[in-house]
Design a protein around this motif. Structure first.
Motif, PDB file in Angstrom:
ATOM      1  N   LEU A 181      -0.971   5.634 -16.716  1.00 29.42           N
ATOM      2  CA  LEU A 181      -0.593   4.538 -15.836  1.00 29.42           C
ATOM      3  C   LEU A 181      -1.854   3.883 -15.282  1.00 29.42           C
ATOM      4  O   LEU A 181      -2.639   4.509 -14.577  1.00 29.42           O
ATOM      5  CB  LEU A 181       0.269   5.074 -14.688  1.00 29.42           C
ATOM      6  CG  LEU A 181       1.150   4.069 -13.943  1.00 29.42           C
ATOM      7  CD1 LEU A 181       2.134   3.409 -14.907  1.00 29.42           C
ATOM      8  CD2 LEU A 181       1.905   4.754 -12.821  1.00 29.42           C
ATOM      9  N   SER A 182      -2.062   2.612 -15.623  1.00 30.23           N
ATOM     10  CA  SER A 182      -3.266   1.910 -15.187  1.00 30.23           C
ATOM     11  C   SER A 182      -3.123   1.434 -13.745  1.00 30.23           C
ATOM     12  O   SER A 182      -2.030   1.406 -13.183  1.00 30.23           O
ATOM     13  CB  SER A 182      -3.526   0.705 -16.094  1.00 30.23           C
ATOM     14  OG  SER A 182      -2.524  -0.282 -15.903  1.00 30.23           O
ATOM     15  N   ARG A 183      -4.249   1.041 -13.164  1.00 29.81           N
ATOM     16  CA  ARG A 183      -4.206   0.469 -11.829  1.00 29.81           C
ATOM     17  C   ARG A 183      -3.357  -0.799 -11.808  1.00 29.81           C
ATOM     18  O   ARG A 183      -2.672  -1.076 -10.820  1.00 29.81           O
ATOM     19  CB  ARG A 183      -5.628   0.157 -11.354  1.00 29.81           C
ATOM     20  CG  ARG A 183      -6.431   1.380 -10.966  1.00 29.81           C
ATOM     21  CD  ARG A 183      -7.834   0.984 -10.572  1.00 29.81           C
ATOM     22  NE  ARG A 183      -8.581   2.114 -10.062  1.00 29.81           N
ATOM     23  CZ  ARG A 183      -9.881   2.083  -9.805  1.00 29.81           C
ATOM     24  NH1 ARG A 183     -10.567   0.979 -10.034  1.00 29.81           N
ATOM     25  NH2 ARG A 183     -10.496   3.150  -9.337  1.00 29.81           N
ATOM     26  N   ARG A 184      -3.435  -1.577 -12.884  1.00 30.39           N
ATOM     27  CA  ARG A 184      -2.627  -2.794 -12.952  1.00 30.39           C
ATOM     28  C   ARG A 184      -1.141  -2.453 -12.880  1.00 30.39           C
ATOM     29  O   ARG A 184      -0.365  -3.127 -12.192  1.00 30.39           O
ATOM     30  CB  ARG A 184      -2.928  -3.571 -14.219  1.00 30.39           C
ATOM     31  CG  ARG A 184      -2.089  -4.849 -14.347  1.00 30.39           C
ATOM     32  CD  ARG A 184      -2.386  -5.612 -15.615  1.00 30.39           C
ATOM     33  NE  ARG A 184      -3.660  -6.310 -15.539  1.00 30.39           N
ATOM     34  CZ  ARG A 184      -4.725  -6.001 -16.270  1.00 30.39           C
ATOM     35  NH1 ARG A 184      -4.671  -4.990 -17.136  1.00 30.39           N
ATOM     36  NH2 ARG A 184      -5.841  -6.674 -16.158  1.00 30.39           N
ATOM     37  N   ALA A 188       0.831  -1.210   0.000  1.00 34.27           N
ATOM     38  CA  ALA A 188       0.000   0.000   0.000  1.00 34.27           C
ATOM     39  C   ALA A 188       0.861   1.255   0.000  1.00 34.27           C
ATOM     40  O   ALA A 188       0.561   2.232  -0.705  1.00 34.27           O
ATOM     41  CB  ALA A 188      -0.918  -0.004   1.215  1.00 34.27           C
ATOM     42  N   LEU A 189       1.941   1.246   0.776  1.00 33.28           N
ATOM     43  CA  LEU A 189       2.833   2.407   0.818  1.00 33.28           C
ATOM     44  C   LEU A 189       3.515   2.620  -0.532  1.00 33.28           C
ATOM     45  O   LEU A 189       3.569   3.746  -1.040  1.00 33.28           O
ATOM     46  CB  LEU A 189       3.886   2.205   1.908  1.00 33.28           C
ATOM     47  CG  LEU A 189       4.958   3.292   2.041  1.00 33.28           C
ATOM     48  CD1 LEU A 189       4.329   4.631   2.407  1.00 33.28           C
ATOM     49  CD2 LEU A 189       6.014   2.896   3.070  1.00 33.28           C
ATOM     50  N   ALA A 190       4.031   1.541  -1.108  1.00 34.00           N
ATOM     51  CA  ALA A 190       4.693   1.655  -2.412  1.00 34.00           C
ATOM     52  C   ALA A 190       3.720   2.155  -3.474  1.00 34.00           C
ATOM     53  O   ALA A 190       4.087   2.965  -4.338  1.00 34.00           O
ATOM     54  CB  ALA A 190       5.274   0.304  -2.815  1.00 34.00           C
ATOM     55  N   ALA A 191       2.469   1.690  -3.421  1.00 31.58           N
ATOM     56  CA  ALA A 191       1.472   2.121  -4.411  1.00 31.58           C
ATOM     57  C   ALA A 191       1.217   3.617  -4.312  1.00 31.58           C
ATOM     58  O   ALA A 191       0.941   4.278  -5.325  1.00 31.58           O
ATOM     59  CB  ALA A 191       0.167   1.349  -4.209  1.00 31.58           C
ATOM     60  N   ARG A 192       1.302   4.173  -3.109  1.00 28.83           N
ATOM     61  CA  ARG A 192       1.058   5.613  -2.923  1.00 28.83           C
ATOM     62  C   ARG A 192       2.284   6.453  -3.251  1.00 28.83           C
ATOM     63  O   ARG A 192       2.179   7.668  -3.369  1.00 28.83           O
ATOM     64  CB  ARG A 192       0.576   5.851  -1.492  1.00 28.83           C
ATOM     65  CG  ARG A 192      -0.904   5.545  -1.341  1.00 28.83           C
ATOM     66  CD  ARG A 192      -1.297   5.046   0.025  1.00 28.83           C
ATOM     67  NE  ARG A 192      -2.716   4.694   0.034  1.00 28.83           N
ATOM     68  CZ  ARG A 192      -3.212   3.571  -0.491  1.00 28.83           C
ATOM     69  NH1 ARG A 192      -2.392   2.691  -1.041  1.00 28.83           N
ATOM     70  NH2 ARG A 192      -4.510   3.323  -0.466  1.00 28.83           N
ATOM     71  N   ALA A 203       4.103  -1.611  -7.331  1.00 28.17           N
ATOM     72  CA  ALA A 203       4.120  -1.677  -5.871  1.00 28.17           C
ATOM     73  C   ALA A 203       4.403  -3.079  -5.362  1.00 28.17           C
ATOM     74  O   ALA A 203       4.828  -3.265  -4.219  1.00 28.17           O
ATOM     75  CB  ALA A 203       2.781  -1.186  -5.320  1.00 28.17           C
ATOM     76  N   LEU A 204       4.173  -4.078  -6.211  1.00 28.82           N
ATOM     77  CA  LEU A 204       4.400  -5.463  -5.818  1.00 28.82           C
ATOM     78  C   LEU A 204       5.891  -5.802  -5.749  1.00 28.82           C
ATOM     79  O   LEU A 204       6.282  -6.736  -5.024  1.00 28.82           O
ATOM     80  CB  LEU A 204       3.706  -6.392  -6.815  1.00 28.82           C
ATOM     81  CG  LEU A 204       3.488  -7.845  -6.414  1.00 28.82           C
ATOM     82  CD1 LEU A 204       2.647  -7.936  -5.147  1.00 28.82           C
ATOM     83  CD2 LEU A 204       2.814  -8.611  -7.553  1.00 28.82           C
ATOM     84  N   VAL A 238       4.208   5.565  -5.958  1.00 27.98           N
ATOM     85  CA  VAL A 238       4.389   5.455  -7.415  1.00 27.98           C
ATOM     86  C   VAL A 238       3.845   6.723  -8.071  1.00 27.98           C
ATOM     87  O   VAL A 238       2.698   7.103  -7.831  1.00 27.98           O
ATOM     88  CB  VAL A 238       3.655   4.226  -7.968  1.00 27.98           C
ATOM     89  CG1 VAL A 238       3.646   4.248  -9.496  1.00 27.98           C
ATOM     90  CG2 VAL A 238       4.299   2.944  -7.464  1.00 27.98           C
ATOM     91  N   PRO A 239       4.653   7.422  -8.886  1.00 30.60           N
ATOM     92  CA  PRO A 239       4.133   8.607  -9.588  1.00 30.60           C
ATOM     93  C   PRO A 239       2.967   8.218 -10.470  1.00 30.60           C
ATOM     94  O   PRO A 239       3.042   7.263 -11.244  1.00 30.60           O
ATOM     95  CB  PRO A 239       5.339   9.084 -10.419  1.00 30.60           C
ATOM     96  CG  PRO A 239       6.532   8.478  -9.767  1.00 30.60           C
ATOM     97  CD  PRO A 239       6.063   7.177  -9.185  1.00 30.60           C
ATOM     98  N   ARG A 240       1.867   8.945 -10.341  1.00 28.54           N
ATOM     99  CA  ARG A 240       0.659   8.602 -11.077  1.00 28.54           C
ATOM    100  C   ARG A 240       0.447   9.542 -12.270  1.00 28.54           C
ATOM    101  O   ARG A 240       0.736  10.722 -12.198  1.00 28.54           O
ATOM    102  CB  ARG A 240      -0.563   8.649 -10.153  1.00 28.54           C
ATOM    103  CG  ARG A 240      -0.575   7.536  -9.126  1.00 28.54           C
ATOM    104  CD  ARG A 240      -1.754   7.653  -8.193  1.00 28.54           C
ATOM    105  NE  ARG A 240      -1.727   8.891  -7.434  1.00 28.54           N
ATOM    106  CZ  ARG A 240      -0.990   9.081  -6.351  1.00 28.54           C
ATOM    107  NH1 ARG A 240      -0.208   8.116  -5.931  1.00 28.54           N
ATOM    108  NH2 ARG A 240      -1.014  10.223  -5.713  1.00 28.54           N
ATOM    109  N   GLY A 241      -0.072   8.974 -13.314  1.00 26.80           N
ATOM    110  CA  GLY A 241      -0.422   9.751 -14.498  1.00 26.80           C
ATOM    111  C   GLY A 241      -1.570   9.082 -15.210  1.00 26.80           C
ATOM    112  O   GLY A 241      -1.922   7.939 -14.923  1.00 26.80           O
TER     113      GLY A 241
END
Length: 251
Positions: free
Chosen positions: A123-126, A111-115, A132-133, A117-120
């Motif tokens: 960039l899909s949820r997958r 969860a921390l890594a997912a938050r 983050a995995l 990750v730079p989002r755009g």
């Protein structure tokens, strides 16, 4: 409003969008899988170091060596007693208490890594999920880590707290970065942050090495925004003190 995908496409393939976090259920799934892995690896015999002592303490609801770990012992005893009631041995149940902490830590790490990750929009949820995995997979079967997650030790739950504190810190900083109203009441969140820090301190003394610098950064951020008040500081101190009441059970 984003249009729904056609043809029954999974929502995980949708673009994440700027400022949108990956839903918690994905990280929860990672944590459940990690817990299952650790439970499968958990032996029914005590390990070295403090594992034998802590297995006995968890079974008998006793008091271990200083600092006493009152929250770990109290909650762990309830867990161990319940699992033993289902037919497992006392030692396996005590070791499994660490497995649950380790699995939860892996879920929080994801969860921390997912938050982070730079989002755009591209960039899909997958993609966010898979990126983050990576750190979760690197830690999952690390030999040093698996010792702490398959024997009765306090460190899997300690790392679980560290990651929870980091997640909370990221959340608070993001909310402050959105330009809070100076008249907004911050003391409930300050109370929650203090309580979280107190939980870490009541579990393991080295939590101070995480709680103190993060708290100082938050104080500096609030002071810079001119919304640091005595009510906020008092609520933080009160929240931090509450978990330490658990030491009364040792007395």
């Amino acid at each position: 409003m984003r249009p729904r995908p056609k043809g029954g496409a999974s929502r995980i393939s949708e673009p994440a969008g700027p400022g949108e976090d990956l839903p918690w259920r994905y990280s929860a799934g990672v944590g459940l899988v990690a817990t299952a892995v650790y439970l499968a690896l958990t032996p029914g015999v005590p390990g070295d170091k403090d594992a034998g002592e802590l297995a006995l303490v968890l079974a008998l609801d006793g008091v271990p060596h200083p600092t006493g770990y009152p929250l770990y012992t109290l909650l762990g005893h309830w867990f161990v007693e319940g699992l033993h009631g289902l037919g497992t041995s006392w030692v396996y149940a005590a070791n499994a208490w660490s497995s649950v902490g380790g699995g939860l830590a892996i879920g929080l790490l994801h969860a921390l890594a997912a938050r982070l990750v730079p989002r755009g929009r591209a960039l899909s949820r997958r993609a966010v999920f898979l990126l983050a995995l990576l750190p979760a997979l690197l830690l999952l079967l690390n030999p040093v880590w698996t010792i702490e997650t398959t024997f009765a030790e306090v460190y899997s739950w300690h790392q679980c707290w560290v990651l929870a504190a980091a997640l909370a810190f990221v959340g608070v900083v993001r909310s402050l970065g959105k330009g809070p109203d100076p008249s907004r009441r911050l003391w409930p969140r300050a109370l929650g942050w203090g309580f979280l820090c107190g939980l870490g301190g009541a579990h393991h003394a080295t939590a101070l090495l995480v709680a103190l610098p993060l708290s100082l950064l938050l104080v500096a951020r609030l002071a810079g925004a001119r919304i640091l008040t005595m009510a906020v500081l008092a609520a933080t101190a009160l929240g931090a003190a509450l978990p330490f009441l658990s030491y009364a059970r040792i007395l």
